[in-house]
Structures are given as C-alpha cells and as structure tokens.
Design a protein around this motif. Sequence first.
Motif, PDB file in Angstrom:
ATOM      1  N   UNK A 290      45.989   0.910 -40.883  1.00  0.00           N
ATOM      2  CA  UNK A 290      44.540   1.076 -40.948  1.00  0.00           C
ATOM      3  C   UNK A 290      43.898  -0.310 -40.937  1.00  0.00           C
ATOM      4  N   UNK A 291      42.618  -0.371 -40.619  1.00  0.00           N
ATOM      5  CA  UNK A 291      41.897  -1.650 -40.660  1.00  0.00           C
ATOM      6  C   UNK A 291      41.908  -2.202 -42.085  1.00  0.00           C
ATOM      7  N   UNK A 292      42.111  -3.515 -42.199  1.00  0.00           N
ATOM      8  CA  UNK A 292      42.251  -4.168 -43.496  1.00  0.00           C
ATOM      9  C   UNK A 292      41.144  -5.208 -43.662  1.00  0.00           C
ATOM     10  N   UNK A 293      40.308  -5.013 -44.689  1.00  0.00           N
ATOM     11  CA  UNK A 293      39.209  -5.936 -44.976  1.00  0.00           C
ATOM     12  C   UNK A 293      39.349  -6.482 -46.396  1.00  0.00           C
ATOM     13  N   UNK A 294      38.930  -7.724 -46.586  1.00  0.00           N
ATOM     14  CA  UNK A 294      38.827  -8.324 -47.915  1.00  0.00           C
ATOM     15  C   UNK A 294      37.444  -8.936 -48.092  1.00  0.00           C
ATOM     16  N   UNK A 295      36.886  -8.751 -49.314  1.00  0.00           N
ATOM     17  CA  UNK A 295      35.657  -9.430 -49.722  1.00  0.00           C
ATOM     18  C   UNK A 295      35.998 -10.119 -51.042  1.00  0.00           C
ATOM     19  N   UNK A 296      36.149 -11.438 -51.014  1.00  0.00           N
ATOM     20  CA  UNK A 296      36.619 -12.142 -52.209  1.00  0.00           C
ATOM     21  C   UNK A 296      35.730 -13.324 -52.563  1.00  0.00           C
ATOM     22  N   UNK A 297      35.655 -13.606 -53.861  1.00  0.00           N
ATOM     23  CA  UNK A 297      34.951 -14.787 -54.339  1.00  0.00           C
ATOM     24  C   UNK A 297      35.888 -15.980 -54.371  1.00  0.00           C
ATOM     25  N   UNK A 298      35.425 -17.144 -53.951  1.00  0.00           N
ATOM     26  CA  UNK A 298      36.307 -18.309 -53.877  1.00  0.00           C
ATOM     27  C   UNK A 298      36.520 -18.996 -55.229  1.00  0.00           C
ATOM     28  N   UNK A 299      35.938 -18.419 -56.311  1.00  0.00           N
ATOM     29  CA  UNK A 299      36.196 -18.921 -57.665  1.00  0.00           C
ATOM     30  C   UNK A 299      36.884 -17.852 -58.519  1.00  0.00           C
ATOM     31  N   UNK A 300      37.526 -16.926 -57.863  1.00  0.00           N
ATOM     32  CA  UNK A 300      38.141 -15.806 -58.578  1.00  0.00           C
ATOM     33  C   UNK A 300      39.550 -16.180 -59.040  1.00  0.00           C
ATOM     34  N   UNK A 301      39.709 -16.288 -60.362  1.00  0.00           N
ATOM     35  CA  UNK A 301      41.036 -16.486 -60.954  1.00  0.00           C
ATOM     36  C   UNK A 301      41.499 -15.238 -61.690  1.00  0.00           C
ATOM     37  N   UNK A 302      40.580 -14.301 -61.926  1.00  0.00           N
ATOM     38  CA  UNK A 302      40.970 -13.031 -62.548  1.00  0.00           C
ATOM     39  C   UNK A 302      42.021 -12.347 -61.668  1.00  0.00           C
ATOM     40  N   UNK A 303      41.723 -12.246 -60.402  1.00  0.00           N
ATOM     41  CA  UNK A 303      42.712 -11.889 -59.385  1.00  0.00           C
ATOM     42  C   UNK A 303      42.692 -13.047 -58.395  1.00  0.00           C
TER      43      UNK A 303
END
Length: 354
Positions: A290-303
Amino acid sequence: MIRRIKKIFKVIIIAIISFIAIILVAHFIGRIINNRTPEGGINESMYVDINGTKQWINIYGQDKDNPVLLYLHGGPGSSTSIFDYVFTRKWSDVYTVVTWDQRGCGKSYNTSKTETITVDILMQDGKEITEFLLDYMGKDKITLLGHSWGSLYGANLALEYPEYYEAFIGTGQFIDPKENEQRLYDAAREWSEGDEEGKAILAKWSPDKEDSLEALQARNATLERYGYGMMKDGSDYNLYTTVIFNPNYSIKDYVRYLTNGSKEFEPYLAFWANDEMSKLSLLRKYEYKVAYYNINGDMDYQTNYQLACEYFDNVNAPYKEMFVMKNATHGLLESRSEEFSEIVHTIAAEQKDE
C-alpha cells in the motif's frame, strides 16, 4: 467575626456553584452544536462488537462518498477521544474520519477491560474494526492514520492485511521499541552533561526500566527539561474549551475518565514489560503493498525522527512520501494541527489522483 466567616464562606460556595453551573451550561450548548450532522455527511457514535468486547467509535465526515480514514491514537492505552474531535474534523472534508478508543481505554474502558493484552489480541482487534468499517461504510478499502504507538500498530496492520487498505499514514512514526529507547537515552546522557539535577532524573530510567510508571514519568520529564517535550509549543486550539464542548462525552463519561485514571494504562505497562511491543518492531519489515506516507517532526525524540527517516529510506512501496514539520516535536497533531491538516489534504488529493 463568625458572621464575617459565614458570609465569606457563603460567597465562596455561591461562586463555586455558579462556576459549575456555567461549565455545565457551556457543555450542554457546545455538545448540541458539535453533535450536528453535516448536510450530506455522517456523525455517528456507537459501540462495536470487536473480538469478544464492545469498543467505542465515532464516524464523522462531511460527505459520505469520501474515502474512510481510521485514526489510531497513541499510547498504547492512551485514548485521545476527550479532545481529538477538534483536529480530526479538520480532515473531514476529504475523509470520513473514524476515531476509535482502543481496547481498555477511553470510552472503551468499561466494555473491553483486559487484564492481559497481547499482540495477537490487538492485531485481531484491528482486523475486526477494519472489517466492520468496510462493511458498514460500503467500502473496498480504507486509509490508516496512526500517531506514535498508533503508527507502529497501523504499519503492522497494513503489512499484515494489505487487501484492506489503500494507504498508510504514520505520524510520530514508531519503528522499534528497544532501538527507540536506546537512542533517546544516549541523547539524554549528552543533554544532561553538567546538569546534576538532569542526571538525577535520568538515573530513574533507562531502556531497561521502561516498564514502570515512575520510569515513564522520569523519561517524559527528561524530554520536557531539554525542550523536546510532546507539547513544547502548546496547542493551536484551546484544550479547555475543546474538552468542555466535547460532543462525545457526557458528564458520566467525564466522571469515568477521571475515575479510571492510570488504571487504563496498567495492562499496557505489562504489555511493554513482557516485551510484547517488540513483536511489532518494523525493523527488516520493508515490503508494503500500500502507499506509505510519513508526517514527522524533526525534533521528535519521543519516537525517534532519525530512526523513522532511516526506516523510510528502506521502505519499498507502490508509492512513498515523507513530510517533515520543522521544529516540531511529538505533539504535532495538537501543536500544529492546521499545518498537519494541510498535509493530510495533500495526501488525500494524491490518493484521489492515483
């Protein structure tokens, strides 16, 4: 003096009663307004029979013909139904959005309490809620959007049952529990250099102590201390009025929410301690149908953001795309809900053109 004290006490009591009355009236009015069904759309809440339990969902959309998106909240065991209608409804013009309180939490707590939670149980829950939605909404496939734990959960559902999904959207993408915690711990040791108080907090947790509530609280305190907390930027909407105007919560629901407290989380601490979470690790699971998308914060250390980027580079999918929100930490759904919504709209448009 006694008369004065009685008078002050009376004023205080009247003020408290008046405040409560205002809150109750505001809740009543807000609930009526937010409970309206859009013309040509849908707004339904219900308990669904899932894997031997009853679990709560809300279905909201402005056009019944739109594709269906199932939102998977984080945690595990941390329902967001007390406020998530505000940011999920921002996508409701392009998706019919389904919010779901997973097993043993939120509005599903009393109807799906489970002493021992396993990967097999949760995967079956995800499969059955998906099958229900496909049938109920008359769709061939749906889209998954998972945040944090929900992104790990959702990715595994997409990998296991690709015939049910047209796209997977992960935000605050969680890749592997052990590697995630080790990277955070290594970073925290650097942050705490020369900071004795920070080192004292760090001493209360480590990658192998994550199975206690005290360790989890110390872990989160470390993130807050060094500017990487989930809600470092607050939220771009008012959380207090959001809770008061919640269309899905009655006064009884609020009482249950406050009463249940951390009890919801207890089986999930055992889920973590028993290493069930590691069974869902995405390492070496790169083949998506399936199509794979990510929306991430560049200061995310939680994940860990870097770990998510490394994983993304290895993903093979019919289509993949990464969206990066600058200076954003893990709480990007609440702190940057407008920006996040714009990205979801971009994804919806791309999927429509497929």
